[in-house]
Design a protein around this motif. Structure first.
Motif, PDB file in Angstrom:
ATOM      1  N   ASP A 222     -14.117  27.351 -87.797  1.00 52.52           N
ATOM      2  CA  ASP A 222     -12.686  27.244 -87.531  1.00 52.52           C
ATOM      3  C   ASP A 222     -11.849  28.033 -88.538  1.00 52.52           C
ATOM      4  N   GLU A 223     -12.359  28.238 -89.741  1.00 51.47           N
ATOM      5  CA  GLU A 223     -11.621  28.956 -90.775  1.00 51.47           C
ATOM      6  C   GLU A 223     -11.702  30.462 -90.583  1.00 51.47           C
ATOM      7  N   PRO A 250     -25.792  26.824 -94.269  1.00 52.18           N
ATOM      8  CA  PRO A 250     -24.794  25.836 -94.721  1.00 52.18           C
ATOM      9  C   PRO A 250     -23.435  26.497 -94.901  1.00 52.18           C
ATOM     10  N   ALA A 251     -22.401  25.684 -95.000  1.00 54.22           N
ATOM     11  CA  ALA A 251     -21.071  26.211 -95.278  1.00 54.22           C
ATOM     12  C   ALA A 251     -21.053  26.825 -96.675  1.00 54.22           C
ATOM     13  N   PRO A 256     -21.060  19.634 -95.407  1.00 53.65           N
ATOM     14  CA  PRO A 256     -21.453  19.619 -93.982  1.00 53.65           C
ATOM     15  C   PRO A 256     -20.306  20.039 -93.079  1.00 53.65           C
ATOM     16  N   ARG A 257     -20.663  20.541 -91.914  1.00 59.33           N
ATOM     17  CA  ARG A 257     -19.680  20.902 -90.902  1.00 59.33           C
ATOM     18  C   ARG A 257     -19.674  19.845 -89.798  1.00 59.33           C
ATOM     19  N   ARG A 270     -15.724  24.563 -81.907  1.00 57.66           N
ATOM     20  CA  ARG A 270     -15.205  24.878 -83.238  1.00 57.66           C
ATOM     21  C   ARG A 270     -15.661  23.827 -84.242  1.00 57.66           C
ATOM     22  N   VAL A 271     -16.154  24.300 -85.366  1.00 58.09           N
ATOM     23  CA  VAL A 271     -16.668  23.396 -86.390  1.00 58.09           C
ATOM     24  C   VAL A 271     -15.974  23.678 -87.715  1.00 58.09           C
ATOM     25  N   GLY A 272     -15.940  22.668 -88.584  1.00 60.20           N
ATOM     26  CA  GLY A 272     -15.282  22.850 -89.873  1.00 60.20           C
ATOM     27  C   GLY A 272     -15.454  21.638 -90.761  1.00 60.20           C
ATOM     28  N   ALA A 273     -14.641  21.573 -91.796  1.00 64.45           N
ATOM     29  CA  ALA A 273     -14.748  20.522 -92.799  1.00 64.45           C
ATOM     30  C   ALA A 273     -14.260  19.180 -92.275  1.00 64.45           C
TER      31      ALA A 273
END
Length: 361
Positions: A222-223, A250-251, A256-257, A270-273
């Motif tokens: 997402d970022e 990994p991020a 974790p995402r 969409r994945v993120g923090a």
């Protein structure tokens, strides 16, 4: 009163029927056949629609000395609950099939048929309480907070609640099991059903893939917008999901995402923090209200059957329920229900409204 007791084959509905009998009502038991091809045996504690469950319900009715029938609602259940469940996931939303079953099957299809046959009420084994104020039936939390099911009943109308009975509302689960044993009901120690009854093996992802097929897409950070992986369908994911994402790297910060949003048309997940999952505003459609919302109302909002509570302010604007959370909640997804309550320590929290979440912020 003439009471139709919905008997699933479990301990709760059996004791609810027993209490209706003990209260002096003329009770008839009915088991709803919801599966066109019911399994012979339950898979552990999953499901509640097997041949074994129907037999357990019949045995309980025999012990209570009441008439018992099996009604075939499989076609209606498939259309109203299963097909909608699949369609909602295909649209990138997260439905609650238990809520829909209560609304469309137990307190629409079943209740309509019961009233047509001359019954006054339908009794179920739900943990919730009813009270009457100025002739209006109100829905409240049960005495057992851990088993409370008012959330999955919150979409019922005043008219439906007027013909409902929840005999277990003032009891705990432990008390119900003891009573079942004392009454000689063989289901006293039967495990509770859990998860989704029409997916007895618990493999929701596999069930949806078999129904929807593969619809490939990508997982996107997402970022940065970077493509992190690929998938076979947005129906494999839910907002707030952490495990099983299929992301190898990994991020950058090592954290974790989580799934933040689903876009079924483009197939984008969409994945993120974790902090990006926090929600403070909820917009919900098709509200069922129990009070007149003349303006903002202080309340407690609940977005999951167990947990997901926060103090809030709710109002109805242009036919939508708007909920402003005073404390953020995580993992709130379109398709889920939001129920709002007025706190009442003495009489049990009162359900003010329920609606289906369409957007969050």
């Amino acid at each position: 009163m003439r009471v139709l007791a919905a008997m699933s084959g479990g301990v709760d509905s059996a004791v609810a029927a027993a209490r209706a009998v003990a209260a002096g009502h003329e009770v008839t038991g009915v088991h709803l056949a919801l599966s066109a091809k019911p399994g012979t045996l339950r898979t552990g504690a999953r499901g509640c629609c097997t041949i074994e469950d129907a037999r357990d319900a019949r045995r309980a009715a025999d012990v209570l000395g009441i008439p018992f029938y099996v009604w075939d609602f499989a076609e209606r259940f498939t259309e109203e609950v299963v097909d909608e469940f699949v369609a909602e996931y295909a649209a990138g939303r997260t439905p609650n099939p238990c809520l829909r079953c209560n609304e469309k099957i137990k307190f629409e299809a079943l209740l309509d048929k019961a009233i047509a046959l001359g019954f006054d009420a339908v009794a179920t084994g739900h943990y919730a309480r009813l009270s009457t104020v100025d002739g209006v039936v109100e829905l409240r939390r049960s005495a057992d907070d851990g088993k409370d099911q008012s959330y999955v009943l919150a979409s019922l109308t005043h008219e439906q609640l007027a013909h409902a009975m929840f005999p277990l509302g003032d009891s705990t689960k432990a008390e119900v099991r003891v009573e079942a044993a004392e009454r000689g009901l063989q289901v006293a120690d039967k495990p509770d059903s859990h998860d989704i009854c029409f997916i007895p093996d618990g493999d929701t992802r596999g069930f949806l893939t078999r129904r929807l097929g593969e619809q490939p897409g990508v997982l996107v950070d997402d970022e940065t917008g970077a493509v992190l992986g690929r998938h076979v369908g947005v129906h494999e994911f839910t907002v707030g999901q952490r495990k099983g994402l299929g992301i190898d790297a990994p991020a950058p910060d090592g954290r974790p995402r989580y799934v933040l949003s689903l876009e079924p048309v483009s197939g984008t997940v969409r994945v993120g923090a974790a902090e990006k999952l926090q929600v403070t505003e909820i917009v919900a459609q098709r509200p069922v209200t129990r009070i007149t919302f003349d303006g903002p109302v202080e309340c407690v909002a609940q977005v999951r059957a167990h947990g997901g509570l926060a103090p809030a302010v709710a109002e109805v604007v242009d036919g939508e329920l708007l909920v402003h959370l005073r404390e953020p909640l995580s993992g709130v997804a379109p398709g889920q229900a939001v129920a709002v309550y007025r706190e009442d320590a003495e009489a049990g929290d009162l359900v003010l409204a329920s609606a289906t979440i369409s957007a969050t912020q």
